[in-house]
Write a protein that holds these residues in place. Sequence first.
Motif, PDB file in Angstrom:
ATOM      1  N   GLU A   4       0.812  -1.217   0.000  1.00  0.00           N
ATOM      2  CA  GLU A   4       0.000   0.000   0.000  1.00  0.00           C
ATOM      3  C   GLU A   4       0.847   1.270   0.000  1.00  0.00           C
ATOM      4  O   GLU A   4       0.347   2.345  -0.336  1.00  0.00           O
ATOM      5  N   SER A   5       2.105   1.146   0.358  1.00  0.00           N
ATOM      6  CA  SER A   5       3.000   2.297   0.282  1.00  0.00           C
ATOM      7  C   SER A   5       3.570   2.470  -1.122  1.00  0.00           C
ATOM      8  O   SER A   5       4.298   3.427  -1.386  1.00  0.00           O
ATOM      9  N   GLY A   6       3.238   1.525  -2.008  1.00  0.00           N
ATOM     10  CA  GLY A   6       3.754   1.580  -3.372  1.00  0.00           C
ATOM     11  C   GLY A   6       5.003   0.752  -3.578  1.00  0.00           C
ATOM     12  O   GLY A   6       5.610   0.798  -4.643  1.00  0.00           O
ATOM     13  N   ALA A  24      -4.946 -12.499  -0.616  1.00  0.00           N
ATOM     14  CA  ALA A  24      -6.126 -13.195  -0.094  1.00  0.00           C
ATOM     15  C   ALA A  24      -6.742 -12.400   1.046  1.00  0.00           C
ATOM     16  O   ALA A  24      -7.972 -12.289   1.164  1.00  0.00           O
ATOM     17  N   GLU A  25      -5.890 -11.816   1.882  1.00  0.00           N
ATOM     18  CA  GLU A  25      -6.369 -10.961   2.967  1.00  0.00           C
ATOM     19  C   GLU A  25      -7.084  -9.735   2.401  1.00  0.00           C
ATOM     20  O   GLU A  25      -8.109  -9.290   2.939  1.00  0.00           O
ATOM     21  N   ALA A  26      -6.563  -9.194   1.325  1.00  0.00           N
ATOM     22  CA  ALA A  26      -7.187  -8.036   0.696  1.00  0.00           C
ATOM     23  C   ALA A  26      -8.574  -8.387   0.153  1.00  0.00           C
ATOM     24  O   ALA A  26      -9.533  -7.616   0.309  1.00  0.00           O
ATOM     25  N   PHE A  27      -8.692  -9.536  -0.477  1.00  0.00           N
ATOM     26  CA  PHE A  27     -10.004  -9.964  -0.973  1.00  0.00           C
ATOM     27  C   PHE A  27     -10.982 -10.200   0.176  1.00  0.00           C
ATOM     28  O   PHE A  27     -12.183  -9.935   0.043  1.00  0.00           O
ATOM     29  N   THR A  28     -10.478 -10.696   1.289  1.00  0.00           N
ATOM     30  CA  THR A  28     -11.330 -10.890   2.459  1.00  0.00           C
ATOM     31  C   THR A  28     -11.863  -9.560   2.959  1.00  0.00           C
ATOM     32  O   THR A  28     -13.037  -9.438   3.340  1.00  0.00           O
ATOM     33  N   ASP A  29     -11.022  -8.543   2.944  1.00  0.00           N
ATOM     34  CA  ASP A  29     -11.457  -7.200   3.350  1.00  0.00           C
ATOM     35  C   ASP A  29     -12.482  -6.647   2.369  1.00  0.00           C
ATOM     36  O   ASP A  29     -13.493  -6.055   2.768  1.00  0.00           O
ATOM     37  N   LEU A  30     -12.238  -6.846   1.079  1.00  0.00           N
ATOM     38  CA  LEU A  30     -13.192  -6.401   0.064  1.00  0.00           C
ATOM     39  C   LEU A  30     -14.547  -7.077   0.270  1.00  0.00           C
ATOM     40  O   LEU A  30     -15.595  -6.432   0.194  1.00  0.00           O
ATOM     41  N   THR A  31     -14.533  -8.358   0.539  1.00  0.00           N
ATOM     42  CA  THR A  31     -15.770  -9.103   0.792  1.00  0.00           C
ATOM     43  C   THR A  31     -16.526  -8.511   1.968  1.00  0.00           C
ATOM     44  O   THR A  31     -17.746  -8.324   1.911  1.00  0.00           O
ATOM     45  N   ALA A  32     -15.816  -8.212   3.045  1.00  0.00           N
ATOM     46  CA  ALA A  32     -16.449  -7.649   4.234  1.00  0.00           C
ATOM     47  C   ALA A  32     -17.082  -6.287   3.940  1.00  0.00           C
ATOM     48  O   ALA A  32     -18.187  -5.984   4.411  1.00  0.00           O
ATOM     49  N   ARG A  33     -16.385  -5.476   3.151  1.00  0.00           N
ATOM     50  CA  ARG A  33     -16.924  -4.145   2.804  1.00  0.00           C
ATOM     51  C   ARG A  33     -18.177  -4.269   1.944  1.00  0.00           C
ATOM     52  O   ARG A  33     -19.154  -3.540   2.146  1.00  0.00           O
ATOM     53  N   GLU A  34     -18.144  -5.179   0.975  1.00  0.00           N
ATOM     54  CA  GLU A  34     -19.313  -5.378   0.125  1.00  0.00           C
ATOM     55  C   GLU A  34     -20.496  -5.907   0.939  1.00  0.00           C
ATOM     56  O   GLU A  34     -21.634  -5.458   0.767  1.00  0.00           O
ATOM     57  N   PRO A  75      -5.312   1.867  -4.108  1.00  0.00           N
ATOM     58  CA  PRO A  75      -4.999   1.595  -5.521  1.00  0.00           C
ATOM     59  C   PRO A  75      -3.832   0.654  -5.759  1.00  0.00           C
ATOM     60  O   PRO A  75      -3.886  -0.191  -6.662  1.00  0.00           O
ATOM     61  N   HIS A  76      -2.753   0.801  -4.980  1.00  0.00           N
ATOM     62  CA  HIS A  76      -1.589  -0.076  -5.187  1.00  0.00           C
ATOM     63  C   HIS A  76      -1.968  -1.532  -4.924  1.00  0.00           C
ATOM     64  O   HIS A  76      -1.574  -2.436  -5.676  1.00  0.00           O
ATOM     65  N   LEU A  77      -2.731  -1.746  -3.876  1.00  0.00           N
ATOM     66  CA  LEU A  77      -3.165  -3.095  -3.528  1.00  0.00           C
ATOM     67  C   LEU A  77      -4.131  -3.627  -4.581  1.00  0.00           C
ATOM     68  O   LEU A  77      -4.026  -4.781  -5.023  1.00  0.00           O
ATOM     69  N   TYR A  78      -5.062  -2.799  -4.987  1.00  0.00           N
ATOM     70  CA  TYR A  78      -6.073  -3.219  -5.965  1.00  0.00           C
ATOM     71  C   TYR A  78      -5.427  -3.675  -7.274  1.00  0.00           C
ATOM     72  O   TYR A  78      -5.826  -4.685  -7.858  1.00  0.00           O
TER      73      TYR A  78
END
Length: 222
Positions: free
Chosen positions: A29-31, A68-78, A107-110
């Motif tokens: 996330e810091s690039g 995978a952790e990022a997708f888990t966070d996305l799932t929770a937000r949705e 954005p960097h993570l996405y």
Amino acid sequence: MNTPIVPKAPYHHGDLRRALVAAALEQIESGSGPQLNLRATAERAGVSNAAPYRHFKSREALLAAALAEAFTDLTAREDAARAACADPIDALKACGMAYIDFATSRPHLYRLMYSPEIHLAAHPNLIEAGGKAMAVLYRAVADCRAQVGFDESEVGWLSRQAHSMVHGVASLYVNGFFGPKMTRDALNAHAYGFLTTLIDGTRARIEAARRAAPLDGTPAKP
């Protein structure tokens, strides 16, 4: 007298795996995603250079766990956005907007989440996490069936359309293709409008098919 041999105490860092994943996410996330490696992650997590190998055999394995952790966070937000709306159509739109917000705020993570850098077949946990994120949108579309009137067989392709819309808008924005004058508010308005068009267009198509149904009562396919 012989001194008894005391076994060496096992390495302990609370939850080492989680600490390493968190450190990897910070780097991404810091690039610094392209420079991500086990040594840098160990340093950021405050552990020895050898410690990451207790859980990850390679940079790709660590990156897959972080994504995978990022997708888990996305799932929770949705899920949270969807649950906050009583109306199914509002819930679908909110789910899509949560996707846009995730992409534009990280954005960097996405970018890495959908990059070809990972060999997906080697990381089933990442595939599963990504599938769960897509499933939220699928359920949101399915919940609109009664209100919009489409058939159950159409849920899959309507979900893919909705996902393609929000993913396309988000990707174009974070990669700079909308230009520097595109504000977040304007982006949200575009995405919301696209989702509205998908829903309204589907409803209009179904209503047109019903009007065109033969007088003998034979159902016409929309």
